[in-house]
Design an enzyme around this catalytic site. Sequence first.
Site, PDB file in Angstrom:
ATOM      1  N   ARG A  17       3.130 -15.933   5.292  1.00  0.00           N
ATOM      2  CA  ARG A  17       3.210 -16.614   4.000  1.00  0.00           C
ATOM      3  C   ARG A  17       4.331 -15.995   3.173  1.00  0.00           C
ATOM      4  O   ARG A  17       4.956 -15.013   3.567  1.00  0.00           O
ATOM      5  CB  ARG A  17       1.884 -16.503   3.241  1.00  0.00           C
ATOM      6  CG  ARG A  17       1.481 -15.070   2.915  1.00  0.00           C
ATOM      7  CD  ARG A  17       0.188 -15.017   2.125  1.00  0.00           C
ATOM      8  NE  ARG A  17      -0.166 -13.630   1.779  1.00  0.00           N
ATOM      9  CZ  ARG A  17      -1.207 -13.303   1.027  1.00  0.00           C
ATOM     10  NH1 ARG A  17      -2.001 -14.257   0.547  1.00  0.00           N
ATOM     11  NH2 ARG A  17      -1.467 -12.033   0.757  1.00  0.00           N
ATOM     12  N   ASP A  38       1.997 -10.818  11.589  1.00  0.00           N
ATOM     13  CA  ASP A  38       1.205 -10.636  10.377  1.00  0.00           C
ATOM     14  C   ASP A  38      -0.187 -10.200  10.819  1.00  0.00           C
ATOM     15  O   ASP A  38      -0.467 -10.099  12.014  1.00  0.00           O
ATOM     16  CB  ASP A  38       1.144 -11.937   9.564  1.00  0.00           C
ATOM     17  CG  ASP A  38       1.042 -11.702   8.058  1.00  0.00           C
ATOM     18  OD1 ASP A  38       0.082 -11.024   7.623  1.00  0.00           O
ATOM     19  OD2 ASP A  38       1.916 -12.179   7.321  1.00  0.00           O
ATOM     20  N   ASP A  61      -0.390  -5.240  12.933  1.00  0.00           N
ATOM     21  CA  ASP A  61      -0.582  -4.317  11.826  1.00  0.00           C
ATOM     22  C   ASP A  61       0.566  -3.325  11.928  1.00  0.00           C
ATOM     23  O   ASP A  61       0.601  -2.501  12.854  1.00  0.00           O
ATOM     24  CB  ASP A  61      -1.924  -3.611  11.940  1.00  0.00           C
ATOM     25  CG  ASP A  61      -2.149  -2.549  10.869  1.00  0.00           C
ATOM     26  OD1 ASP A  61      -1.179  -2.127  10.205  1.00  0.00           O
ATOM     27  OD2 ASP A  61      -3.307  -2.105  10.704  1.00  0.00           O
ATOM     28  N   VAL A  62       1.521  -3.395  11.020  1.00  0.00           N
ATOM     29  CA  VAL A  62       2.766  -2.641  11.178  1.00  0.00           C
ATOM     30  C   VAL A  62       2.560  -1.134  11.141  1.00  0.00           C
ATOM     31  O   VAL A  62       3.447  -0.372  11.543  1.00  0.00           O
ATOM     32  CB  VAL A  62       3.816  -3.038  10.120  1.00  0.00           C
ATOM     33  CG1 VAL A  62       4.225  -4.491  10.290  1.00  0.00           C
ATOM     34  CG2 VAL A  62       3.311  -2.759   8.701  1.00  0.00           C
ATOM     35  N   ASN A  88       9.737  -7.018   6.756  1.00  0.00           N
ATOM     36  CA  ASN A  88       9.369  -7.689   5.510  1.00  0.00           C
ATOM     37  C   ASN A  88       7.970  -7.322   5.020  1.00  0.00           C
ATOM     38  O   ASN A  88       7.698  -7.368   3.820  1.00  0.00           O
ATOM     39  CB  ASN A  88       9.463  -9.204   5.721  1.00  0.00           C
ATOM     40  CG  ASN A  88       8.977  -9.989   4.523  1.00  0.00           C
ATOM     41  OD1 ASN A  88       9.697 -10.183   3.552  1.00  0.00           O
ATOM     42  ND2 ASN A  88       7.737 -10.456   4.568  1.00  0.00           N
ATOM     43  N   TYR A 155       4.183   2.960  -4.443  1.00  0.00           N
ATOM     44  CA  TYR A 155       5.041   1.814  -4.153  1.00  0.00           C
ATOM     45  C   TYR A 155       6.514   2.188  -4.321  1.00  0.00           C
ATOM     46  O   TYR A 155       7.350   1.907  -3.453  1.00  0.00           O
ATOM     47  CB  TYR A 155       4.673   0.650  -5.067  1.00  0.00           C
ATOM     48  CG  TYR A 155       5.411  -0.627  -4.733  1.00  0.00           C
ATOM     49  CD1 TYR A 155       5.026  -1.385  -3.625  1.00  0.00           C
ATOM     50  CD2 TYR A 155       6.472  -1.071  -5.504  1.00  0.00           C
ATOM     51  CE1 TYR A 155       5.692  -2.556  -3.305  1.00  0.00           C
ATOM     52  CE2 TYR A 155       7.145  -2.240  -5.187  1.00  0.00           C
ATOM     53  CZ  TYR A 155       6.748  -2.973  -4.089  1.00  0.00           C
ATOM     54  OH  TYR A 155       7.422  -4.127  -3.761  1.00  0.00           O
ATOM     55  N   LYS A 159       9.370   2.338  -1.293  1.00  0.00           N
ATOM     56  CA  LYS A 159      10.552   1.480  -1.318  1.00  0.00           C
ATOM     57  C   LYS A 159      11.839   2.292  -1.471  1.00  0.00           C
ATOM     58  O   LYS A 159      12.879   1.941  -0.908  1.00  0.00           O
ATOM     59  CB  LYS A 159      10.427   0.452  -2.443  1.00  0.00           C
ATOM     60  CG  LYS A 159       9.300  -0.559  -2.232  1.00  0.00           C
ATOM     61  CD  LYS A 159       9.479  -1.352  -0.948  1.00  0.00           C
ATOM     62  CE  LYS A 159       8.466  -2.484  -0.813  1.00  0.00           C
ATOM     63  NZ  LYS A 159       8.676  -3.269   0.427  1.00  0.00           N
ATOM     64  N   VAL A 188       9.414 -12.070  -7.075  1.00  0.00           N
ATOM     65  CA  VAL A 188       9.490 -13.302  -6.298  1.00  0.00           C
ATOM     66  C   VAL A 188       8.185 -14.068  -6.512  1.00  0.00           C
ATOM     67  O   VAL A 188       7.094 -13.521  -6.343  1.00  0.00           O
ATOM     68  CB  VAL A 188       9.694 -13.009  -4.799  1.00  0.00           C
ATOM     69  CG1 VAL A 188       9.870 -14.316  -4.025  1.00  0.00           C
ATOM     70  CG2 VAL A 188      10.901 -12.098  -4.590  1.00  0.00           C
ATOM     71  N   THR A 190       5.519 -15.834  -5.454  1.00  0.00           N
ATOM     72  CA  THR A 190       4.767 -16.226  -4.266  1.00  0.00           C
ATOM     73  C   THR A 190       3.270 -16.084  -4.542  1.00  0.00           C
ATOM     74  O   THR A 190       2.862 -15.530  -5.568  1.00  0.00           O
ATOM     75  CB  THR A 190       5.134 -15.341  -3.057  1.00  0.00           C
ATOM     76  OG1 THR A 190       4.708 -13.992  -3.318  1.00  0.00           O
ATOM     77  CG2 THR A 190       6.627 -15.369  -2.790  1.00  0.00           C
TER      78      THR A 190
END
Length: 248
Positions: A17, A38, A61-62, A88, A155, A159, A188, A190
Amino acid sequence: MAGRLEGEVAIITGAARGQGEAEARMFAREGAQVVLTDILDERGETVAQEIGAAARYFHLDVSQEDQWQKVVQDTVATFGRLTVLVNNAGIGLREDYGVEQTPLDVWNKVLAVNLTGAFLGMKYSVPEMRKAGHGSIINISSIAGIVGGGGLPAYHASKGGLRLLTKTAAIQYAKEKIRVNSVHPGGVDTAILDPFGEKWKQRAAKWHPVGRMAESDEIAYGVVYLASKEATFVTGTELIIDGGVTAQ
C-alpha cells in the site's frame, strides 16, 4: 518505445500500500519486473495481481534475515536476476516520545525495521547485482534523516542512520557499478496517516511551504529516476522531495 526501466528486476519492500505500492505500479509501467514484499499478504497479493505478469508478491518481515535470504532467492528463481532494490518498508509511532520516555523495546523495533531491514536487504541483494553487472539500491529515508524534530528519537535515529549507511555502501560498491542513494520525502498523504486524524494532516500540510503534503507518485517519480540509466552517475547522494520543508 521501451520504458525507462526495461530489463530491470526490482524488489520493493513495504509495497502492499501507500508509497511502496505507487513505486511498484510505476516500475511495472516503466518496463521493470517487480517483486512486491510486505507483511500485509492479502493486500500485497491483490496489488501484484492487478499489476499483472510483471509482478509477484512475497511475504517479508524486513527485520528477519532468513526471510530476506528466501525473498532474494525466490526473486532470482522467478525473474532470472536482481538489479534494483527499493528499501521502502518502514514504521513510525503515533506516540511523540522524547528520549527519556522512549521504551527500549520501542527503540529496538523501529531500528530493526527502518535500519536493520535496509541493511539486510543490501547485504543479500548486492551479490545478485554483482552477478548482473550493475545495480541500483534506493533507500527511502525521510526529512527526519536530515533535520531533528525534538521528538521521535528512534525514528530520527533510524532515518539518519540510513542516510549514512547509504553513503558508506555507495563508496564501497561504486567501482562495481552498484549505485546506492537515499530519498528523503516530506509528509506523504497515504492511508498510514489516517489514524492521526484529519486535523493532524491539515497541520502537517501547513509545515510544507507549498501548502500541502506529497502524493505517493511524486515520490515514486524520484525513485524511478534513481533506478534508471538516467542516473548512472548518481551515487551516494540524497534526493530530498519535501515541498520545501528543509529549505526553511
